[in-house]
Design an enzyme around this catalytic site. Sequence first.
Site, PDB file in Angstrom:
ATOM      1  N   HIS A   7       0.820  -1.213   0.000  1.00 25.32           N
ATOM      2  CA  HIS A   7       0.000   0.000   0.000  1.00 25.32           C
ATOM      3  C   HIS A   7       0.852   1.260   0.000  1.00 25.32           C
ATOM      4  O   HIS A   7       2.061   1.229   0.226  1.00 25.32           O
ATOM      5  CB  HIS A   7      -0.983   0.028   1.178  1.00 25.32           C
ATOM      6  CG  HIS A   7      -0.364   0.080   2.546  1.00 25.32           C
ATOM      7  ND1 HIS A   7      -0.112  -1.041   3.291  1.00 25.32           N
ATOM      8  CD2 HIS A   7       0.011   1.134   3.323  1.00 25.32           C
ATOM      9  CE1 HIS A   7       0.399  -0.683   4.471  1.00 25.32           C
ATOM     10  NE2 HIS A   7       0.490   0.635   4.506  1.00 25.32           N
ATOM     11  N   GLU A  43      -8.598   5.281   9.616  1.00 24.56           N
ATOM     12  CA  GLU A  43      -8.088   5.004   8.279  1.00 24.56           C
ATOM     13  C   GLU A  43      -9.120   4.319   7.401  1.00 24.56           C
ATOM     14  O   GLU A  43     -10.050   3.671   7.886  1.00 24.56           O
ATOM     15  CB  GLU A  43      -6.821   4.155   8.369  1.00 24.56           C
ATOM     16  CG  GLU A  43      -7.018   2.826   9.042  1.00 24.56           C
ATOM     17  CD  GLU A  43      -5.705   2.054   9.163  1.00 24.56           C
ATOM     18  OE1 GLU A  43      -4.777   2.535   9.831  1.00 24.56           O
ATOM     19  OE2 GLU A  43      -5.622   0.972   8.564  1.00 24.56           O
ATOM     20  N   GLN A  60      -4.054   3.619   1.370  1.00 24.56           N
ATOM     21  CA  GLN A  60      -4.450   3.731   2.781  1.00 24.56           C
ATOM     22  C   GLN A  60      -4.526   5.221   3.122  1.00 24.56           C
ATOM     23  O   GLN A  60      -3.501   5.908   3.080  1.00 24.56           O
ATOM     24  CB  GLN A  60      -3.407   3.032   3.658  1.00 24.56           C
ATOM     25  CG  GLN A  60      -3.689   3.100   5.143  1.00 24.56           C
ATOM     26  CD  GLN A  60      -2.531   2.544   5.948  1.00 24.56           C
ATOM     27  OE1 GLN A  60      -1.381   2.969   5.793  1.00 24.56           O
ATOM     28  NE2 GLN A  60      -2.816   1.588   6.813  1.00 24.56           N
ATOM     29  N   HIS A  84       3.887   7.231   3.872  1.00 24.01           N
ATOM     30  CA  HIS A  84       4.785   6.072   3.847  1.00 24.01           C
ATOM     31  C   HIS A  84       4.414   5.146   2.692  1.00 24.01           C
ATOM     32  O   HIS A  84       3.338   5.282   2.088  1.00 24.01           O
ATOM     33  CB  HIS A  84       4.738   5.308   5.181  1.00 24.01           C
ATOM     34  CG  HIS A  84       3.448   4.605   5.459  1.00 24.01           C
ATOM     35  ND1 HIS A  84       2.384   5.209   6.096  1.00 24.01           N
ATOM     36  CD2 HIS A  84       3.027   3.349   5.173  1.00 24.01           C
ATOM     37  CE1 HIS A  84       1.388   4.345   6.203  1.00 24.01           C
ATOM     38  NE2 HIS A  84       1.744   3.202   5.651  1.00 24.01           N
ATOM     39  N   GLU A 134       7.323   0.763   5.330  1.00 24.48           N
ATOM     40  CA  GLU A 134       6.677  -0.238   6.176  1.00 24.48           C
ATOM     41  C   GLU A 134       6.862  -1.614   5.555  1.00 24.48           C
ATOM     42  O   GLU A 134       6.852  -1.758   4.333  1.00 24.48           O
ATOM     43  CB  GLU A 134       5.185   0.100   6.276  1.00 24.48           C
ATOM     44  CG  GLU A 134       4.350  -0.848   7.113  1.00 24.48           C
ATOM     45  CD  GLU A 134       2.862  -0.464   7.119  1.00 24.48           C
ATOM     46  OE1 GLU A 134       2.555   0.749   7.057  1.00 24.48           O
ATOM     47  OE2 GLU A 134       2.021  -1.377   7.152  1.00 24.48           O
TER      48      GLU A 134
END
Lengths: 149, 149
Positions: A7, A43, A60, A84, A134
């Site tokens: 994502h 989220e 996201q 991110h 991530e």
Amino acid sequence: MLTRIDHIGIACRDLDTTVAFYRATYGFEVHHTEVNEEQGVREAMLRINGTDDGGASWIQLLEPIREDSPVAKWLAKHGEGVHHIAFGTADVDGAAQAVGARGVRVLYDEPRRGSMDSRITFLHPKDCHGVLTELVTAAQDAPGHGEHG
Amino acid sequence: MLTRIDHIGIACRDLDTTVAFYRATYGFEVHHTEVNEEQGVREAMLRINGTDDGGASWIQLLEPIREDSPVAKWLAKHGEGVHHIAFGTADVDGAAQAVGARGVRVLYDEPRRGSMDSRITFLHPKDCHGVLTELVTAAQDAPGHGEHG
């Protein structure tokens, strides 16, 4: 080790407005919403496509739910934008260990809970050419998934 | 209309160093490199996964080749990091027209040449909650691809 772009995490000030933008502009629909108290965010996950490792790629959208959350601090500094990126792996523990052994700072001692019961960790952006990165194992990627019903 | 996360564009100061980081840290290999004189960048494409629309998702690393290029200006302001995100479509012309009709500023009158003979356009980040967003039709997505050999 890392088998997909899982994502892109985008920080926004107002989740409902931003979800409405993505739906009206691109036709992307919300697959899932949740509040992550530990991360301090509300989220929405928009599923964009399936991936050839059996997973999917998502947008996201993240709205901070308190002023001291990392995303709130990031928004205050940067404004809305890409917060991110996340790579998917069947083994976030092993991937974090391998990446850590290559000299990249891993931000959590143990993976924590991410969206949709995933397990996640983060790599220090200063060790990743400015990109907060991530690593994530989705619930359906985890060994034993499905064995319990 | 938009069927995949096509790529994440990451601005870096030194392409070779950044490519080496992605290879050593994650095992991602360079599939393609090129210089795009019009965009003022030297770039490397790292293929991460295939997508269920028949395309793929990539990390695109971008190093400016001149100080007046948009990526050079962006780097001077932001430092290294995620520069843009790109959604793949079989019809970048139609997608750009549709998105423009919804009130988002499209930065090019006509799509231009992107990586690997793709056709691309960009959407104004101020109209997209801070995210510089690209729409891209990969060469293999284009109608008629393969008819000429």
